[in-house]
Design a protein around this motif. Structure first.
Motif, short mmCIF file in Angstrom:
data_model
loop_
_atom_site.label_atom_id
_atom_site.label_comp_id
_atom_site.label_asym_id
_atom_site.label_seq_id
_atom_site.Cartn_x
_atom_site.Cartn_y
_atom_site.Cartn_z
N ALA A 14 0.83 -1.21 0.00
CA ALA A 14 0.00 0.00 0.00
C ALA A 14 0.86 1.25 0.00
N ILE A 15 0.48 2.24 -0.81
CA ILE A 15 1.22 3.49 -0.94
C ILE A 15 0.33 4.65 -0.52
N GLY A 16 0.83 5.48 0.41
CA GLY A 16 0.08 6.64 0.87
C GLY A 16 0.37 7.87 0.02
N GLU A 17 -0.67 8.62 -0.29
CA GLU A 17 -0.53 9.84 -1.09
C GLU A 17 -0.02 10.99 -0.23
N HIS A 18 1.06 11.63 -0.69
CA HIS A 18 1.61 12.79 0.01
C HIS A 18 2.13 13.81 -0.99
N HIS A 19 2.20 15.05 -0.56
CA HIS A 19 2.62 16.15 -1.43
C HIS A 19 3.66 17.03 -0.73
N ARG A 20 4.59 16.39 -0.02
CA ARG A 20 5.68 17.07 0.66
C ARG A 20 7.00 16.66 0.03
N THR B 173 -5.56 7.48 0.00
CA THR B 173 -5.90 8.47 -1.00
C THR B 173 -6.54 9.64 -0.27
N VAL B 174 -5.99 10.85 -0.45
CA VAL B 174 -6.54 12.03 0.24
C VAL B 174 -7.79 12.47 -0.53
N LEU B 175 -8.89 11.85 -0.20
CA LEU B 175 -10.11 12.01 -0.98
C LEU B 175 -10.66 13.43 -0.91
N SER B 176 -10.44 14.11 0.20
CA SER B 176 -10.97 15.47 0.37
C SER B 176 -10.48 16.42 -0.71
N SER B 177 -9.25 16.23 -1.19
CA SER B 177 -8.69 17.15 -2.19
C SER B 177 -8.54 16.48 -3.55
N ILE C 135 -1.79 18.71 5.25
CA ILE C 135 -2.75 19.62 4.61
C ILE C 135 -2.23 20.19 3.28
N GLU C 136 -1.03 19.79 2.82
CA GLU C 136 -0.45 20.41 1.63
C GLU C 136 -1.33 20.29 0.39
N SER C 137 -2.09 19.19 0.29
CA SER C 137 -2.87 18.98 -0.93
C SER C 137 -4.04 19.96 -1.05
N PHE C 138 -4.48 20.54 0.06
CA PHE C 138 -5.65 21.42 0.01
C PHE C 138 -5.34 22.71 -0.76
N PRO C 139 -4.33 23.50 -0.37
CA PRO C 139 -4.02 24.67 -1.20
C PRO C 139 -3.50 24.30 -2.58
N TYR D 85 -12.90 21.15 5.56
CA TYR D 85 -12.14 19.89 5.71
C TYR D 85 -13.05 18.68 5.90
N HIS D 86 -13.98 18.74 6.82
CA HIS D 86 -14.85 17.60 7.11
C HIS D 86 -15.91 17.40 6.03
N GLU D 87 -16.50 18.48 5.60
CA GLU D 87 -17.57 18.40 4.61
C GLU D 87 -17.07 17.87 3.28
N LEU D 88 -15.86 18.27 2.89
CA LEU D 88 -15.28 17.79 1.64
C LEU D 88 -15.18 16.27 1.64
N PHE D 89 -14.69 15.71 2.74
CA PHE D 89 -14.52 14.26 2.79
C PHE D 89 -15.87 13.55 2.76
N GLU D 90 -16.82 14.03 3.51
CA GLU D 90 -18.13 13.38 3.55
C GLU D 90 -18.78 13.36 2.18
N GLN D 91 -18.76 14.49 1.48
CA GLN D 91 -19.41 14.56 0.18
C GLN D 91 -18.67 13.73 -0.87
N LYS D 92 -17.35 13.79 -0.83
CA LYS D 92 -16.59 13.07 -1.86
C LYS D 92 -16.62 11.56 -1.62
N LEU D 93 -16.67 11.14 -0.37
CA LEU D 93 -16.83 9.72 -0.09
C LEU D 93 -18.18 9.23 -0.59
N ASP D 94 -19.20 10.03 -0.37
CA ASP D 94 -20.53 9.67 -0.87
C ASP D 94 -20.51 9.49 -2.38
N LEU D 95 -19.85 10.40 -3.09
CA LEU D 95 -19.78 10.29 -4.55
C LEU D 95 -18.98 9.06 -4.96
#
Length: 344
Positions: free
Chosen positions: A43-49, A78-82, A113-117, A126-136
């Motif tokens: 498994a590979i974790g997504e990062h942007h640092r 996978t950083v689903l929020s962004s 949090i680097e992926s957000f900007p 932060y919370h709402e993004l994940f909830e909606q994108k997980l639903d999709l």
């Protein structure tokens, strides 16, 4: 119980001369070796640092898929929020095709949090993004054509999303650092959960596992069919004391850099040894010591999968490869034998 490797493809320029390109190529070698050693998951974790080379896990997993036959291939997370859930599904459906049905998505909000900007998202959501994108994402995996609308992405009106994954449904895990909210969400949805336990005593997560299963039961899911995974740091060698002496210096820079950003106290040899002890969260030592810790983890949490995070960039890649080999050929057989004895 399944066993696997997790990685962020560390390439820390403060402690190592390895390039991101080299680290990515090494990861494909690790996937091949992990399968040869008898492990179940990589498994590979997504990062942007700058410390990590893992901004595009699906691409690397696809390269590993083409060279392997049985090992399962997952993000972590996978950083689903962004991210765009449509593209996430398409990417992993493609990995699923190349691997003949071995792809998995581990969705999470991310520990950084680097992926957000970077992708133009507001941390206030932060919370709402994940909830909606997980639903999709879950709607996409359930149906070829999707109608959906939300606040943070343009709506979709009865559109087909392709390719479709060979696995139906494509496995989606919830990755969490220990949030009760995440445990409840995973339970209500009946999704498998992975707890990142990188500090403290893992036994403290028993209450979260119970919360997860209780939430699933109330939502009408069978708790006996739920999967619980743990992701923790580890490093294995033949000599317990020697391997600890080699691993500790490799962890200090990253632990204190990231810990400093988050207001944590300094990482010391004392804190390292506490984490390496039987009830600690770091799996560093000889095969017997590491196996004993995993058996205890199974007793305390009832987990069905254990992911060992093995790469710290100051460590030579040959040592990472040796850890993967020892994990699969020495540690896993000890654990399986002991669990068979205890659970017979």
């Amino acid at each position: 119980m399944e066993f696997g490797i997790s990685t962020f493809l560390e390439a820390n320029p403060r402690t190592s001369s390895i390039t991101h390109a080299e680290r990515i190529r090494q990861s494909v070698e690790e996937i091949v070796l992990a399968e040869q050693a008898g492990l179940d998951v990589y498994a590979i974790g997504e990062h942007h640092r700058i410390e990590y080379a893992s901004s595009a896990p699906a691409v690397i997993l696809a390269a590993g898929a083409a060279k392997t036959n049985s090992i399962r291939l997952s993000s972590a997370v996978t950083v689903l929020s962004s991210a765009d859930p449509v593209r996430v599904y398409q990417d992993f459906a493609t990995v699923d095709a190349i691997s003949n049905g071995r792809a998995e998505i581990m969705a999470g909000r991310g520990s950084f949090i680097e992926s957000f900007p970077l992708f133009g998202y507001d941390l206030e959501h932060y919370h709402e993004l994940f909830e909606q994108k997980l639903d999709l994402l879950l709607r996409i995996r359930a149906s070829e054509k999707v109608t959906w609308s939300g606040k943070h992405r343009p709506p979709i009106d009865d559109l087909g999303i392709y390719p479709r994954a060979e696995q139906h449904p494509l496995p989606v895990w919830i990755g969490t650092g220990g949030s009760p909210e995440s445990a409840v969400r995973a339970g209500v949805l009946g999704l498998p959960v992975c707890f990142a336990i990188i500090g403290g005593m893992p036994e403290r997560f028993a209450s979260l596992v119970k919360l997860y299963k209780d939430s699933a039961l109330r939502a009408g899911h069978d708790p006996s069919k739920l999967q619980v995974s743990v992701h923790s740091h580890g490093f294995i060698g033949e000599n317990d004391g020697e391997i600890a002496d080699r691993y500790f210096p490799a962890t200090v820079d990253l632990a204190n850099t990231i810990g400093g950003e988050r207001g944590f106290s300094a990482y010391t040899r004392q804190s390292f040894e506490a984490a390496r002890s039987l009830r600690g969260a770091t799996y560093v030592g000889d095969p017997e010591h590491v196996a004993e810790k995993i058996v205890l983890l199974r007793k305390n949490l009832g987990l069905t999968r254990f992911l060992m995070h093995v790469d710290i960039s100051a460590l030579p890649h040959r040592d990472v490869m040796r850890t993967i080999e020892l994990f699969g050929t020495r540690v896993v057989p000890i654990v399986r034998k002991e669990l068979a004895r205890l659970e017979s």
